[in-house]
Design a protein around this motif. Structure first.
Motif, PDB file in Angstrom:
ATOM      1  N   LEU A  74       0.693  -1.258  -0.038  1.00 15.02           N
ATOM      2  CA  LEU A  74      -0.080  -0.125   0.139  1.00 15.02           C
ATOM      3  C   LEU A  74       0.786   1.207   0.205  1.00 15.02           C
ATOM      4  N   THR A  75       2.051   1.181   0.784  1.00 16.34           N
ATOM      5  CA  THR A  75       2.771   2.321   0.800  1.00 16.34           C
ATOM      6  C   THR A  75       3.508   2.654  -0.589  1.00 16.34           C
ATOM      7  N   LEU A  76       3.911   1.772  -1.058  1.00 17.14           N
ATOM      8  CA  LEU A  76       4.593   1.859  -2.190  1.00 17.14           C
ATOM      9  C   LEU A  76       3.517   2.222  -3.475  1.00 17.14           C
ATOM     10  N   ALA A  77       2.325   1.719  -3.406  1.00 10.20           N
ATOM     11  CA  ALA A  77       1.369   2.225  -4.160  1.00 10.20           C
ATOM     12  C   ALA A  77       0.933   3.802  -3.990  1.00 10.20           C
ATOM     13  N   LEU A  78       1.069   4.242  -2.648  1.00 14.24           N
ATOM     14  CA  LEU A  78       0.612   5.501  -2.491  1.00 14.24           C
ATOM     15  C   LEU A  78       1.706   6.351  -3.088  1.00 14.24           C
ATOM     16  N   TYR A  79       3.190   5.999  -3.118  1.00 10.18           N
ATOM     17  CA  TYR A  79       4.466   6.494  -3.337  1.00 10.18           C
ATOM     18  C   TYR A  79       4.240   6.907  -5.062  1.00 10.18           C
ATOM     19  N   LEU A  80       3.693   5.751  -5.663  1.00 15.02           N
ATOM     20  CA  LEU A  80       3.539   6.090  -7.045  1.00 15.02           C
ATOM     21  C   LEU A  80       2.433   6.984  -7.525  1.00 15.02           C
ATOM     22  N   VAL A  81       1.564   7.321  -6.420  1.00 16.36           N
ATOM     23  CA  VAL A  81       0.699   8.391  -6.831  1.00 16.36           C
ATOM     24  C   VAL A  81       1.166   9.676  -6.420  1.00 16.36           C
ATOM     25  N   LEU A  82       1.732   9.674  -5.155  1.00 18.08           N
ATOM     26  CA  LEU A  82       2.218  10.958  -4.407  1.00 18.08           C
ATOM     27  C   LEU A  82       3.382  10.688  -3.829  1.00 18.08           C
ATOM     28  N   PRO A  83       4.446  11.138  -4.537  1.00 17.02           N
ATOM     29  CA  PRO A  83       5.862  10.953  -4.236  1.00 17.02           C
ATOM     30  C   PRO A  83       6.475  11.920  -3.060  1.00 17.02           C
ATOM     31  N   SER A  84       5.672  11.557  -1.905  1.00 16.32           N
ATOM     32  CA  SER A  84       6.199  12.218  -0.650  1.00 16.32           C
ATOM     33  C   SER A  84       6.451  11.160   0.507  1.00 16.32           C
ATOM     34  N   VAL A 130      13.075   5.882   0.400  1.00 17.55           N
ATOM     35  CA  VAL A 130      14.016   7.091   0.755  1.00 17.55           C
ATOM     36  C   VAL A 130      15.488   6.681   0.343  1.00 17.55           C
ATOM     37  N   LEU A 131      16.046   5.513   0.756  1.00 15.93           N
ATOM     38  CA  LEU A 131      17.274   4.872   0.510  1.00 15.93           C
ATOM     39  C   LEU A 131      17.426   4.819  -0.958  1.00 15.93           C
ATOM     40  N   GLY A 132      16.273   4.320  -1.834  1.00 18.60           N
ATOM     41  CA  GLY A 132      16.388   4.310  -3.094  1.00 18.60           C
ATOM     42  C   GLY A 132      16.502   5.666  -4.054  1.00 18.60           C
ATOM     43  N   ARG A 133      15.617   6.562  -3.459  1.00 21.61           N
ATOM     44  CA  ARG A 133      15.902   8.020  -3.997  1.00 21.61           C
ATOM     45  C   ARG A 133      17.208   8.496  -3.569  1.00 21.61           C
ATOM     46  N   ARG A 134      17.798   8.107  -2.561  1.00 19.79           N
ATOM     47  CA  ARG A 134      19.272   8.881  -2.298  1.00 19.79           C
ATOM     48  C   ARG A 134      20.124   7.937  -2.992  1.00 19.79           C
ATOM     49  N   PHE A 135      20.059   6.831  -3.314  1.00 21.75           N
ATOM     50  CA  PHE A 135      20.868   5.913  -4.155  1.00 21.75           C
ATOM     51  C   PHE A 135      21.040   6.377  -5.483  1.00 21.75           C
ATOM     52  N   LEU A 136      19.779   6.557  -6.069  1.00 15.74           N
ATOM     53  CA  LEU A 136      19.736   6.976  -7.553  1.00 15.74           C
ATOM     54  C   LEU A 136      20.109   8.463  -7.607  1.00 15.74           C
ATOM     55  N   LYS A 137      19.981   9.351  -6.667  1.00 12.71           N
ATOM     56  CA  LYS A 137      20.389  10.793  -6.405  1.00 12.71           C
ATOM     57  C   LYS A 137      21.971  10.731  -6.754  1.00 12.71           C
ATOM     58  N   ILE A 138      22.459   9.754  -5.962  1.00 15.19           N
ATOM     59  CA  ILE A 138      24.355   9.723  -5.757  1.00 15.19           C
ATOM     60  C   ILE A 138      24.605   9.179  -6.998  1.00 15.19           C
ATOM     61  N   ASN A 139      23.771   7.997  -7.682  1.00 22.33           N
ATOM     62  CA  ASN A 139      24.183   7.533  -8.951  1.00 22.33           C
ATOM     63  C   ASN A 139      24.256   8.496 -10.137  1.00 22.33           C
ATOM     64  N   ASN A 140      23.215   9.497 -10.274  1.00 22.13           N
ATOM     65  CA  ASN A 140      23.110  10.474 -11.134  1.00 22.13           C
ATOM     66  C   ASN A 140      23.936  11.682 -11.014  1.00 22.13           C
ATOM     67  N   GLU A 141      24.395  11.785  -9.647  1.00 20.46           N
ATOM     68  CA  GLU A 141      25.369  12.836  -9.647  1.00 20.46           C
ATOM     69  C   GLU A 141      26.776  12.178  -9.948  1.00 20.46           C
ATOM     70  N   THR A 142      27.250  11.069  -9.647  1.00 19.58           N
ATOM     71  CA  THR A 142      28.197  10.430 -10.208  1.00 19.58           C
ATOM     72  C   THR A 142      28.478  10.382 -11.582  1.00 19.58           C
ATOM     73  N   LYS A 143      27.293  10.098 -12.429  1.00 15.14           N
ATOM     74  CA  LYS A 143      27.475  10.140 -13.851  1.00 15.14           C
ATOM     75  C   LYS A 143      27.442  11.266 -14.424  1.00 15.14           C
ATOM     76  N   ILE A 144      26.836  12.520 -13.788  1.00 10.55           N
ATOM     77  CA  ILE A 144      26.964  13.916 -14.296  1.00 10.55           C
ATOM     78  C   ILE A 144      28.370  14.526 -14.161  1.00 10.55           C
ATOM     79  N   ASP A 145      29.190  13.916 -13.069  1.00  4.09           N
ATOM     80  CA  ASP A 145      30.604  14.370 -12.636  1.00  4.09           C
ATOM     81  C   ASP A 145      31.691  13.726 -13.666  1.00  4.09           C
ATOM     82  N   THR A 146      31.304  12.790 -14.135  1.00  5.30           N
ATOM     83  CA  THR A 146      32.423  11.568 -15.109  1.00  5.30           C
ATOM     84  C   THR A 146      32.299  11.966 -16.202  1.00  5.30           C
TER      85      THR A 146
END
Length: 146
Positions: A74-84, A130-146
């Motif tokens: 349910l919480t994951l389904a909520l996140y798909l509709v409301l990303p908070s 939260v961890l997934g968003r943080r991980f994706l943000k870190i990976n996106n920043e790493t790709k931009i820096d290289t």
């Protein structure tokens, strides 16, 4: 269109939770495919305060794992509709509390400790988000820096 499908999934999942919350017997529902409801206007509110049973059987633990899994989804389904993550946690927790309370009116066992198991699933989903968003943000920043 994707948003509409996500909303339909969320509402559908909430309805499934509601049916399993209020149905007279989950066993009858699963085995005989029969949905029956029993309503009372005088619920036994004191049952909410009953403690965990002393004997934690495998069947009991499996049911409680089901509580956690249902609210995880349910919480994951909520996140798909409301990303908070915070609002997802809050909405899912309110729905969990409402379902435990509703069980008393449908002559089922609503318990505060069940709310705890529901909360474990909610917390696990929010932590994953939260961890997934943080991980994706870190990976996106790493790709931009290289």
């Amino acid at each position: 269109m994707r948003v509409l499908l996500r909303i339909i999934f969320l509402i559908g999942w909430a309805v499934v939770i509601f049916i399993f919350t209020c149905v007279d017997s989950i066993e009858t529902l699963m085995e005989m495919k029969s949905i029956q409801f029993n309503w009372t206007t005088e619920p036994m509110v004191e049952e909410m305060l009953e403690p965990l049973p002393a004997d934690l059987s495998n069947d009991f633990l499996l049911r409680k794992a089901g509580h956690a899994l249902v609210f995880f989804i349910l919480t994951l389904a909520l996140y798909l509709v409301l990303p908070s993550p915070f609002l997802n946690f809050l909405y899912a927790l309110v729905y969990a509390a409402a379902t435990e309370t509703l069980q008393l009116f449908f002559m089922r066992d609503g318990r505060f400790f069940d709310l705890g198991f529901d909360s474990l699933g909610i917390f696990a989903a929010v932590l994953l988000i939260v961890l997934g968003r943080r991980f994706l943000k870190i990976n996106n920043e790493t790709k931009i820096d290289t």
